[in-house]
Design an enzyme around this catalytic site. Structure first.
Site, PDB file in Angstrom:
ATOM      1  N   GLY A  10       0.895  -0.965  -0.116  1.00 58.47           N
ATOM      2  CA  GLY A  10       0.110   0.038  -0.093  1.00 58.47           C
ATOM      3  C   GLY A  10       0.726   1.215   0.073  1.00 58.47           C
ATOM      4  O   GLY A  10       0.314   2.245   0.563  1.00 58.47           O
ATOM      5  N   GLY A  13      -0.243   4.964  -1.056  1.00 57.14           N
ATOM      6  CA  GLY A  13      -1.444   5.676   0.007  1.00 57.14           C
ATOM      7  C   GLY A  13      -0.920   6.961   0.664  1.00 57.14           C
ATOM      8  O   GLY A  13       0.371   7.261   0.695  1.00 57.14           O
ATOM      9  N   GLN A  14      -1.581   7.246   1.595  1.00 58.59           N
ATOM     10  CA  GLN A  14      -1.389   8.581   2.497  1.00 58.59           C
ATOM     11  C   GLN A  14      -0.077   8.273   3.086  1.00 58.59           C
ATOM     12  O   GLN A  14       0.997   9.146   3.023  1.00 58.59           O
ATOM     13  CB  GLN A  14      -2.518   8.971   3.083  1.00 58.59           C
ATOM     14  CG  GLN A  14      -2.346  10.301   4.039  1.00 58.59           C
ATOM     15  CD  GLN A  14      -3.436  10.439   5.228  1.00 58.59           C
ATOM     16  OE1 GLN A  14      -4.087   9.701   5.237  1.00 58.59           O
ATOM     17  NE2 GLN A  14      -3.236  11.549   5.869  1.00 58.59           N
ATOM     18  N   ARG A  38      -2.020  -0.259  -7.298  1.00 58.84           N
ATOM     19  CA  ARG A  38      -1.876   0.719  -8.078  1.00 58.84           C
ATOM     20  C   ARG A  38      -0.709   0.692  -8.822  1.00 58.84           C
ATOM     21  O   ARG A  38       0.445   0.777  -8.026  1.00 58.84           O
ATOM     22  CB  ARG A  38      -2.403   2.128  -7.557  1.00 58.84           C
ATOM     23  CG  ARG A  38      -3.716   2.403  -7.165  1.00 58.84           C
ATOM     24  CD  ARG A  38      -3.889   3.598  -6.314  1.00 58.84           C
ATOM     25  NE  ARG A  38      -3.005   4.523  -6.452  1.00 58.84           N
ATOM     26  CZ  ARG A  38      -2.975   5.458  -5.632  1.00 58.84           C
ATOM     27  NH1 ARG A  38      -3.803   5.364  -4.617  1.00 58.84           N
ATOM     28  NH2 ARG A  38      -1.846   6.150  -5.470  1.00 58.84           N
ATOM     29  N   TYR A 140     -14.818  -1.511   8.253  1.00 55.85           N
ATOM     30  CA  TYR A 140     -13.385  -1.152   8.721  1.00 55.85           C
ATOM     31  C   TYR A 140     -12.828  -1.452   9.905  1.00 55.85           C
ATOM     32  O   TYR A 140     -11.925  -2.052  10.171  1.00 55.85           O
ATOM     33  CB  TYR A 140     -13.377   0.319   8.218  1.00 55.85           C
ATOM     34  CG  TYR A 140     -11.973   0.811   8.637  1.00 55.85           C
ATOM     35  CD1 TYR A 140     -10.875   0.630   8.032  1.00 55.85           C
ATOM     36  CD2 TYR A 140     -11.447   1.988   9.491  1.00 55.85           C
ATOM     37  CE1 TYR A 140      -9.520   1.060   8.212  1.00 55.85           C
ATOM     38  CE2 TYR A 140     -10.511   2.354   9.957  1.00 55.85           C
ATOM     39  CZ  TYR A 140      -9.363   1.981   9.006  1.00 55.85           C
ATOM     40  OH  TYR A 140      -8.344   2.765   9.492  1.00 55.85           O
ATOM     41  N   LYS A 144     -10.401  -4.180  11.107  1.00 56.02           N
ATOM     42  CA  LYS A 144      -9.104  -3.675  12.102  1.00 56.02           C
ATOM     43  C   LYS A 144      -8.962  -4.110  13.604  1.00 56.02           C
ATOM     44  O   LYS A 144      -8.047  -4.685  13.722  1.00 56.02           O
ATOM     45  CB  LYS A 144      -9.160  -2.168  12.271  1.00 56.02           C
ATOM     46  CG  LYS A 144      -8.815  -1.376  10.854  1.00 56.02           C
ATOM     47  CD  LYS A 144      -7.311  -1.416  10.925  1.00 56.02           C
ATOM     48  CE  LYS A 144      -6.982  -1.354   9.471  1.00 56.02           C
ATOM     49  NZ  LYS A 144      -5.642  -1.532   9.101  1.00 56.02           N
TER      50      LYS A 144
HETATM   51  P1  NAD Z   1      -4.760   4.761   1.760  1.00 53.63           P
HETATM   52  O1  NAD Z   1      -6.155   4.556   1.679  1.00 53.63           O
HETATM   53  O2  NAD Z   1      -3.980   6.187   1.608  1.00 53.63           O
HETATM   54  O3  NAD Z   1      -3.500   3.679   1.160  1.00 53.63           O
HETATM   55  C1  NAD Z   1      -3.815   2.573   1.060  1.00 53.63           C
HETATM   56  C2  NAD Z   1      -3.061   1.979  -0.090  1.00 53.63           C
HETATM   57  O4  NAD Z   1      -3.231   0.559  -0.108  1.00 53.63           O
HETATM   58  C3  NAD Z   1      -3.506   2.473  -1.286  1.00 53.63           C
HETATM   59  O5  NAD Z   1      -2.730   2.964  -2.248  1.00 53.63           O
HETATM   60  C4  NAD Z   1      -4.147   1.393  -2.310  1.00 53.63           C
HETATM   61  O6  NAD Z   1      -4.116   1.506  -3.893  1.00 53.63           O
HETATM   62  C5  NAD Z   1      -3.532   0.184  -1.552  1.00 53.63           C
HETATM   63  N1  NAD Z   1      -4.291  -0.983  -1.795  1.00 53.63           N
HETATM   64  C6  NAD Z   1      -5.464  -1.187  -1.756  1.00 53.63           C
HETATM   65  N2  NAD Z   1      -5.896  -2.425  -2.021  1.00 53.63           N
HETATM   66  C7  NAD Z   1      -4.686  -2.977  -2.188  1.00 53.63           C
HETATM   67  C8  NAD Z   1      -4.417  -4.469  -2.465  1.00 53.63           C
HETATM   68  N3  NAD Z   1      -5.198  -5.365  -2.578  1.00 53.63           N
HETATM   69  N4  NAD Z   1      -3.143  -4.604  -2.557  1.00 53.63           N
HETATM   70  C9  NAD Z   1      -2.055  -3.888  -2.305  1.00 53.63           C
HETATM   71  N5  NAD Z   1      -2.383  -2.546  -2.095  1.00 53.63           N
HETATM   72  C10 NAD Z   1      -3.710  -2.188  -2.140  1.00 53.63           C
HETATM   73  O7  NAD Z   1      -4.440   4.511   3.482  1.00 53.63           O
HETATM   74  P2  NAD Z   1      -3.320   5.010   4.553  1.00 53.63           P
HETATM   75  O8  NAD Z   1      -4.042   6.139   5.177  1.00 53.63           O
HETATM   76  O9  NAD Z   1      -2.011   5.129   3.868  1.00 53.63           O
HETATM   77  O10 NAD Z   1      -3.325   3.802   5.625  1.00 53.63           O
HETATM   78  C11 NAD Z   1      -2.401   2.877   5.800  1.00 53.63           C
HETATM   79  C12 NAD Z   1      -2.828   1.839   6.831  1.00 53.63           C
HETATM   80  O11 NAD Z   1      -2.839   2.878   8.132  1.00 53.63           O
HETATM   81  C13 NAD Z   1      -4.046   1.284   6.919  1.00 53.63           C
HETATM   82  O12 NAD Z   1      -4.053  -0.230   7.550  1.00 53.63           O
HETATM   83  C14 NAD Z   1      -5.157   2.113   7.782  1.00 53.63           C
HETATM   84  O13 NAD Z   1      -6.043   1.267   8.246  1.00 53.63           O
HETATM   85  C15 NAD Z   1      -4.142   2.520   8.618  1.00 53.63           C
HETATM   86  N6  NAD Z   1      -4.606   3.935   9.370  1.00 53.63           N
HETATM   87  C16 NAD Z   1      -4.612   5.080   8.577  1.00 53.63           C
HETATM   88  C17 NAD Z   1      -5.117   6.255   9.078  1.00 53.63           C
HETATM   89  C18 NAD Z   1      -5.138   7.508   8.273  1.00 53.63           C
HETATM   90  O14 NAD Z   1      -5.704   8.587   8.908  1.00 53.63           O
HETATM   91  N7  NAD Z   1      -4.445   7.629   7.170  1.00 53.63           N
HETATM   92  C19 NAD Z   1      -5.838   6.242  10.164  1.00 53.63           C
HETATM   93  C20 NAD Z   1      -5.521   5.105  11.247  1.00 53.63           C
HETATM   94  C21 NAD Z   1      -5.152   3.943  10.807  1.00 53.63           C
HETATM   95  N1  SER Z   2      -8.456   8.005   9.337  1.00 50.90           N
HETATM   96  C1  SER Z   2      -9.056   6.861   9.405  1.00 50.90           C
HETATM   97  C2  SER Z   2     -10.372   6.976   8.840  1.00 50.90           C
HETATM   98  O1  SER Z   2     -10.984   7.783   8.976  1.00 50.90           O
HETATM   99  C3  SER Z   2      -9.131   6.360  10.631  1.00 50.90           C
HETATM  100  O2  SER Z   2      -8.622   5.112  10.771  1.00 50.90           O
HETATM  101  O3  SER Z   2     -10.853   5.891   8.294  1.00 50.90           O
END
Ligand code: NAD
Ligand code: SER
Length: 325
Positions: A10, A13-14, A38, A140, A144
């Protein structure tokens, strides 16, 4: 052995888009392998990897002799409610594949971020400890929570070194967020910097815990490097830097952009936000691996504005000071 070959799933992603350069800086470019389903990624190290395909996961682990995984591939809360089947497949089947392959390939460490999504409407609202009522009502959150339990299970049953934090809403400017409930915060800051108003999809009083991306990256690495003998928890560390409501963020932004206005039109994401707590007790993370965030709301907003090309407060104060001389 860890950190010799680090696979990031992933990675587009962010978090991944910032974690990859951060890990590359710390451990060296050659040790980091960014991957994502992607393929819009220009990094020459990038490999396309769909974590729901077990054979592809195995192949990548074997080919690159992976010893460490930052497993970020996931479907976030709001997108998960739009497509629960996909959220289940990626967040559960994908994680299962990663854990199974990690055991098979004797991977030394698997980092699996969890989320405030594990909490639910029955969870107390303030200063929530790790062990509390966790009855999530979103796909979600359910995935988790299962991920946390699976990580603990793979540790006790197979000795897999799985670790994770429950991230709050993450604020950052490099890559747009991936369809979560806390995304409003980033959208609001971006619109203010562009000199536009913002229509917020949460109520003005929806208090949620938040964190700025640099603190999220440092925390992941700090937990990854933590001494195993000091860890009483593994996959479910609460961490958060500050808590805010949309109104408080609007007011903070007004101190830079006095004419900035927000209208509030809650949509389906309000129900998700209502099921999450307003603040977390991060004391276990402080005690077990010395978690300490550097950014409060003020510093976060200031840094976001500067990096989004707006005029930061300090600059503004300097300009005013110069004009008054
Ligand atoms: P994001 O949605 O920005 O990025 C996720 C990435 O996963 C994307 O680039 C997507 O293309 C990729 N993806 C989706 N399906 C896939 C697959 N089948 N195989 C491979 N890649 C795949 O998410 P993020 O914000 O970067 O979050 C990363 C982790 O952190 C996640 O586990 C999320 O639950 C956790 N998290 C994020 C936040 C937040 O605020 N950003 C908060 C709490 C937890
Ligand atoms: N920022 C994330 C969401 O809103 C928290 O896991 O899904």
């Amino acid at each position: 052995m860890t950190f010799e070959k680090i696979l990031v799933t992933g990675a587009g992603g962010q978090i991944g888009s910032e974690l990859v350069p951060y890990l590359s800086e710390v451990f060296g470019d050659k040790r980091v392998i960014p991957s994502d389903v992607r393929s819009d990624n220009n990094d020459e190290r990038f490999i396309r990897l769909d974590v729901t395909e077990r054979d592809s996961v195995d192949l990548a682990m074997e080919k690159y002799k992976v010893d460490t995984i930052f497993h970020l591939a996931a479907i976030l809360s709001a997108n998960g409610e739009k497509n629960p089947e996909l959220a289940y497949r990626v967040n559960i089947n994908g994680l299962y594949n990663v854990f199974e392959s990690a055991v098979k390939n004797k991977v030394g460490l698997v980092m699996t971020p969890s989320s405030i999504g594990v909490f639910g409407p029955d969870t107390p609202k303030e200063n929530v400890p790790i062990e509390t009522i966790t009855r999530p009502v979103t796909m979600y959150g359910i995935t988790k929570l299962v991920a946390e339990f699976l990580g603990n299970y793979y540790h006790s049953r197979f000795g897999l070194n799985a670790r994770g934090v429950r991230f709050p809403g993450l604020i950052s400017y490099k890559t747009p967020p991936g369809g979560g409930t806390t995304d409003y915060s980033i959208e609001m800051i971006r619109e203010a910097v562009k000199g536009r108003g913002y229509e917020c999809f949460l109520r003005e009083d929806s208090k949620l815990p938040m964190m700025y991306m640099p603190d999220a990256l440092h925390s992941l690495l700090r937990l990854a490097e933590a001494d195993d003998s000091k860890l009483k928890h593994r996959t479910d560390f609460n961490i958060a830097s500050f808590s805010i409501t949309p109104k408080e963020l609007e007011n903070e932004l007004r101190s830079y952009y006095p004419s900035f206005r927000v209208t509030y039109k809650p949509d389906f994401r309000q129900k998700i936000a209502d099921s999450w707590p307003g603040s977390l007790d991060s004391s276990a993370a402080v005690k077990e691996w010395n978690f300490h965030p550097d950014y409060d709301l003020r510093k976060t907003v200031e840094d976001m504005i500067v990096n989004l090309g707006g005029v930061g407060k300090r600059d503004k104060d300097n300009i005013l000071e110069a004009q008054n001389k």
